[in-house]
Each structure stands twice: as C-alpha cells, then as structure tokens.
Design a protein around this motif. Structure first.
Motif, PDB file in Angstrom:
ATOM      1  N   LEU B  23      36.704  38.067  48.500  1.00 21.74           N
ATOM      2  CA  LEU B  23      38.164  38.179  48.481  1.00 21.74           C
ATOM      3  C   LEU B  23      38.604  39.581  48.886  1.00 21.74           C
ATOM      4  N   VAL B  24      37.904  40.583  48.357  1.00 22.40           N
ATOM      5  CA  VAL B  24      38.252  41.964  48.670  1.00 22.40           C
ATOM      6  C   VAL B  24      38.061  42.236  50.160  1.00 22.40           C
ATOM      7  N   ILE B  39      44.337  39.880  44.075  1.00 26.59           N
ATOM      8  CA  ILE B  39      42.951  39.396  43.998  1.00 26.59           C
ATOM      9  C   ILE B  39      42.755  38.491  42.785  1.00 26.59           C
TER      10      ILE B  39
END
Lengths: 187, 254
Positions: B23-24, B39
């Motif tokens: 995700l990051v 996030i």
C-alpha cells in the motif's frame, strides 16, 4: 599431488576442503589450497566440459553453465527442479543475515507466523538448530548450514549480497561464529 | 468515505507487513512519513473485502489493523504542548511501524537476489551421491559389529520364531520384563565365559515368541549401553558372540 587431488575431486560427492585433505595426507593446508587453485585455473584453461568451483568453503567438480539445459535433459529423471518458495526464501534471508536467530525474532521481522516455513527449511537442511538462546524459555537459535551455501552457490557467508543498512555490521561477529560452526558441521 | 480498492491478490501477501508495504509503495510515499489515515483506511477496506470473499485471514492481519488504528487515533489527538522550541518533539507514533517496514522491505528485496543465486547455482551439476561406497555395503571391520548386522541377525531369528506349532492347553499371561531379560541374558553370557554366547542361539533357545526375542534384543542393547557386555563378530555373517565385561573385576551378579 595435483593428479591425486584431481582424482579426489572427481570421486568426491561433496565439496572437499584443503583442511581435510591436508589432515588426511599430512600436507600443509596452504600447499593443498595452492594446488586446488591451480586445478581451478587448469580447468578454465582446458575449456572442457567440467570446472572446479569454490562452494560452501570447499572445492567441487561441476559441469559448466553452458551445458546446463542439455545436462538437465540428459539426466532422466531430471534433478529436483522445484525451487524454494518466496516465503521460504524471505525467511531464509532473515536467518542468513541475522543468525543465530529465534523463531520469535524471525516472526517479528516478517510479521507473520513462520513455524511452517521454518520446518520446511529444516527439512531441506538449509538451516539447523544452532544452539539455545540464554534467555527464559531457552528458545532455539537457528543458523544456516553448509548446504545453504552450496544451494546458493556461495563459498562463505561473506559472499552474501550486502545489506544497505548497517544491520550486517552488528551481526558480522555472529556470522563469524556461525562459519566456524558450519565448518565443524561439514567435517 | 470510500476508498478505491487497489487491485490485490491475497496470495501475493505474505503477511500484514507485506500488504502494508504494498500500500505504501502504491502511493509512492516515504516510509518515514506514511499518510496514516489513507493507508489505514485502505488496509481496513482490504481486510473487509477479504472477509466478503469469505477468505480466512490470519490473526496477524487484525493485529496490524489494530496497531494502525491506534496510531491513527494518536495522530488525530492534539500533540502534547511543546516545551521550548527545539526541545524533544515527542516520538512520532508511526516510527515503530516505519522501522518494521524498512526492515521487512530490506529482507523482501533480498528474495529476487537470492532467487537469482539459486537459479545460477542450479545450472551446475555435480557427481551424484553414492556412485561408490555405500552402494556396495562394504564389509564391516573384523571384531566390530554394526547395529545393522545385529538387526539382520534379529530379522533372521524373527523369521524362524512363531513358526512351529504349539499345542495350547492353557493361556497364561507370560511376563517378561526387560530387567528379567537382561538378567537371564547376562547369566547365560556369564556361563559361556570366554567362549562367548552366540547371539542367534541365545535368541532361539526354547521356542521363543516374538515378544521374547524383542525383549532379549532390547536387553542386549541395554547391556551394551551399560557396558556390561561386548559383542564380537569375526567375519561378515559369522555368528555374533557376546562376552561378559567385568567392570573393574566386579562380579556379574547384580
């Protein structure tokens, strides 16, 4: 001595070390190493089907990379083709750089239960139970085996690709310890 | 708030750290400065979508969700009043997770490198094991008996056992303890003295049952372990002889 060592390399099913040869035949280890290195060069110069590779702290006769596909085809049934899974690889990487390491430390890095993967790696003899950590519960510390080096074509743990952060530094002393242990194991 | 779900495949994620890292990376943000609200929301909607698809999630995923929520709530709280300018600013609640992510990412990045090494090495072939040596069952050294030859002898005796007909008149419970077996074996060994007791003979005396033989065999191993007897075999397949070992001249009886 060169002919003799060549013959020994031919029959040996595992990497042979100069130290072992020197001990069995009462030579000086440095002399043996020198001759083994000479053999490595000889085989390169000869440009034949074989080479002598430095693996897992020793020397071993192997086929040349160019022939890999055809040799694989000729070996029927083909040698074990299955590779380590990603989780296994990831776990092994952590053990390799952090060894000796406990399951808990491993899981803390991966953030996921890793006992199954660890079991697989033990079964494949990539890692072994090195010792016990001197903390309550005395958890098992795991470290990599000479088989691990062999599997990845490494001569020693120092050949592992460098980590960008200085984790490796703090661990280098432990790594040295392991190498000694690994050397003992091989004997 | 609706957050677009990234295209995800569960098997691709080794665990919560792996998912978080994905995700990051997807948002191309600095790990040290994670947009925690965004996030966290994405992470939670990912978990929700997994549940919708009836996929069981490992507990670790929920632990991470809880951690993220905790960080998020701590970030939403007003920062504690700062002392003088430049004084310690208080620890960023994201630090710990960032540290973990960095560490994890480092090892994850090693995987392709190691796969490359693995592939390279797999292009080398070596002499296969046992093209010599063990395949021939080399003769054992004279005078020493391997566990294997003891086992072979045992197998021979077991083959013969329980083959004859026994007339059963009454059935009694036959008790043979290991201690008893050890004692009787030791007595017989002592009787034979320097001639030695033939192992197979010892096992075939009377009409032994499987249990008798197994017990005697165990007794022999135990006596060997306690260094009360030694065994000798002059040649391969020669009878295995058992001799009493007198410990510092002591007697054999108990």
């Amino acid at each position: 001595m060169k002919e003799l060592l060549e013959a020994y390399l031919f029959v040996a099913a595992e990497p042979v070390t100069a130290a072992d040869i020197a001990k069995s035949l009462s030579y000086h280890p440095d002399d043996v190493t020198a001759v083994l290195e000479e053999l490595v060069c000889d085989y390169i110069a000869r440009d034949g089907g074989l080479q002598i590779v430095r693996l897992a702290g020793g020397y071993q006769m192997a086929t040349r990379e160019e022939h890999a596909e055809d040799i694989a085809r000729l070996l029927d049934p083909p040698g074990k083709a299955h590779r380590l899974s990603k989780p296994a690889m990831e776990t092994l990487a952590i053990v390799a750089y952090r060894q000796p390491v406990t399951l808990a430390e491993l899981e803390s890095v991966r953030g996921v239960a890793s006992d199954g993967v660890l079991r697989t790696l033990l079964d494949k003899k990539m890692i072994f139970e090195h010792s016990r950590k001197q903390v309550p519960g005395r958890p098992i510390l795991y470290a990599t085996t000479p088989d691990f080096l062999h599997y990845f074509g490494l001569n020693s743990l120092e050949n592992l690709p460098a980590l960008d952060i200085d984790i490796a530094d703090a661990e280098s002393e432990a790594v040295h310890e392991i190498e000694v242990a690994a050397g003992l194991l091989e004997a | 708030m609706t957050v677009a779900l990234p295209h995800l495949n569960l098997p691709d994620f080794e665990g919560p750290l792996d998912l978080l890292l994905h995700l990051v990376r997807e948002h191309k943000v600095d790990i040290a400065d994670i947009p925690i609200v965004l996030i966290t929301d994405q992470y939670l909607s990912y978990l929700a979508s997994m549940e919708e698809r009836n996929l069981t999630l490992a507990g670790e995923f929920f632990v991470m969700a809880a951690t993220l929520l905790e960080i998020k709530s701590r970030m939403l709280l007003p920062a504690p009043p700062k002392d003088a300018e430049g004084e310690e600013e208080g620890v960023d609640p994201r630090d710990e997770i960032a540290q973990k992510l960095l560490e994890y990412e480092q090892f994850k990045s090693l995987v392709p490198i190691m796969q490359e090494l693995e592939l390279e090495r797999s292009r080398l072939f070596f002499r296969a094991e046992s093209s010599f040596g063990t395949a021939y069952e080399l003769p054992i050294e004279y005078g020493s008996v391997s566990a294997q030859s003891l086992l072979t002898a045992l197998a021979r005796v077991l083959d013969r056992a329980d083959t004859g007909e026994h007339q059963v008149t009454s059935v009694r419970r036959h008790r043979l303890t290991l201690r008893l077996a050890m004692h009787s074996l030791l007595t017989r060994v002592a009787e034979n003295g320097s001639e030695g007791l033939d192992f197979e003979q010892a096992l075939s005396e009377g009409s032994p049952t499987h249990l008798d033989i197994v017990m005697l065999f165990l007794a022999l191993l135990e006596l060997l372990r306690q260094a009360m007897v030694r065994v000798e075999q002059e040649a391969v397949f020669a009878p295995i002889l058992i001799f009493a070992l007198t410990k510092s001249g002591g007697s054999l009886s108990e």
